[in-house]
Scaffold this motif. Structure first.
Motif, PDB file in Angstrom:
ATOM      1  N   THR A 109      41.363  39.446  36.869  1.00 17.79           N
ATOM      2  CA  THR A 109      41.609  39.497  35.365  1.00 17.79           C
ATOM      3  C   THR A 109      43.014  38.888  35.077  1.00 17.79           C
ATOM      4  OG1 THR A 109      40.213  41.737  34.851  1.00 17.79           O
ATOM      5  CG2 THR A 109      42.130  40.922  33.295  1.00 17.79           C
ATOM      6  N   ASP A 110      43.990  39.139  35.988  1.00 11.76           N
ATOM      7  CA  ASP A 110      45.368  38.594  35.926  1.00 11.76           C
ATOM      8  C   ASP A 110      45.193  37.241  36.133  1.00 11.76           C
ATOM      9  OD1 ASP A 110      46.490  41.084  35.472  1.00 11.76           O
ATOM     10  OD2 ASP A 110      47.095  41.493  37.220  1.00 11.76           O
ATOM     11  N   ARG A 127      47.345  41.573  29.770  1.00 13.25           N
ATOM     12  CA  ARG A 127      46.592  43.020  30.029  1.00 13.25           C
ATOM     13  C   ARG A 127      47.540  44.068  29.875  1.00 13.25           C
ATOM     14  NH1 ARG A 127      46.473  45.795  34.895  1.00 13.25           N
ATOM     15  NH2 ARG A 127      47.758  44.348  36.168  1.00 13.25           N
TER      16      ARG A 127
END
Length: 263
Positions: A109-110, A127
């Protein structure tokens, strides 16, 4: 997104795949709505109060009930396409939360967020680890069926201009392996984030381009609006191809044109 199984692993890895649901279990009125939208009614999957079509696209009752409002639908062409609805209120930060998933999904995700934010768009991602997120990434556990295994799925922006709120990622070991690659997981999340902000598959006009089989996904009432400046021929490197190459895939030059045009 999904991966195909055969002799070894196929090079064609779809954005979503059959879950083994029998299409006959899908109510006829739902199939009629899906067809009216312009989507294929083949291998429709019931999931979480809605339906997954064309591999990784989630449609809920609101999507199926919406009528098309755009005069710019295009069918059977090969440029990049967006949906009718886009994220509004720009500039805007979209918050993303990873819920109860392992470190590869968090790092993936990062990575996806880093790749979007590096483009200098009016739409950026962040995030968060607490509070209420605009997009929540959560897991499901589902093995292969019919030669495919689902990797991830997502939907499209709402009519009021918010991104789609959920990305589903498969935690079954046959999806990403016992030790998932961060770049592979991140590439799938990057693709599903593209759907959340309004991108359709680059090869929606002919899924066989990246999947080896399939046809035109249809413009549908969701919309397939040409993004000016994108190519008029197949774009083999696009992050929004219907089927994955099974590894790291990020934005190519044409993808960046499309992103900057919209956001």
């Amino acid at each position: 997104m999904s991966i195909a199984f055969g002799i070894g692993l196929s090079a064609c890895q779809k954005e979503a795949a059959s879950t083994g649901n029998d299409q006959q279990a899908v109510p006829e009125h739902v199939l009629a709505q899906i067809k009216a939208q312009g989507f294929s009614t083949a291998n429709v999957q019931a999931r979480d109060g809605g339906w997954v079509v064309e591999g990784d696209i989630f449609l809920d009752e609101e999507n199926l009930a919406n009528a098309s409002v755009t005069p710019n639908l295009r069918i059977a062409e090969v440029e990049q396409y967006r949906t009718n609805n886009l994220v509004k209120s720009l500039p805007r930060v979209i918050t993303v939360m990873v819920s109860d998933l392992g470190s590869a999904y968090v790092q993936g995700t990062d990575l996806a967020i880093q790749r979007y934010n590096a483009q200098g768009l009016d739409l950026t991602f962040q995030r968060i680890t607490s509070g209420r997120a605009d997009i929540t990434i959560q897991g499901f556990y589902e093995g292969p069926s019919g030669g495919f295994i689902t990797l991830g799925s997502a939907g499209f922006p709402t009519r009021n201009g918010n991104p789609y709120k959920t990305i589903k990622m498969n935690t079954h070991p046959q999806a990403y392996g016992e030790n998932p690659s961060v770049t592979y997981v991140g590439s799938v999340i990057q693709h599903e984030m593209g759907h959340c902000i309004g991108f359709r598959h680059t090869d929606y006009m002919n899924r066989a381009f990246s999947c080896g089989s399939g046809g035109n996904e249809g413009a549908s009432n969701i919309g397939a609006v040409h993004i000016p400046g994108t190519p008029t021929g197949p774009d083999a490197g696009s992050w929004m191809l219907a089927c994955s190459n099974g590894g790291d895939r990020t934005f190519n030059a044409n993808d960046i044109i499309a992103l900057k045009y919209l956001y």
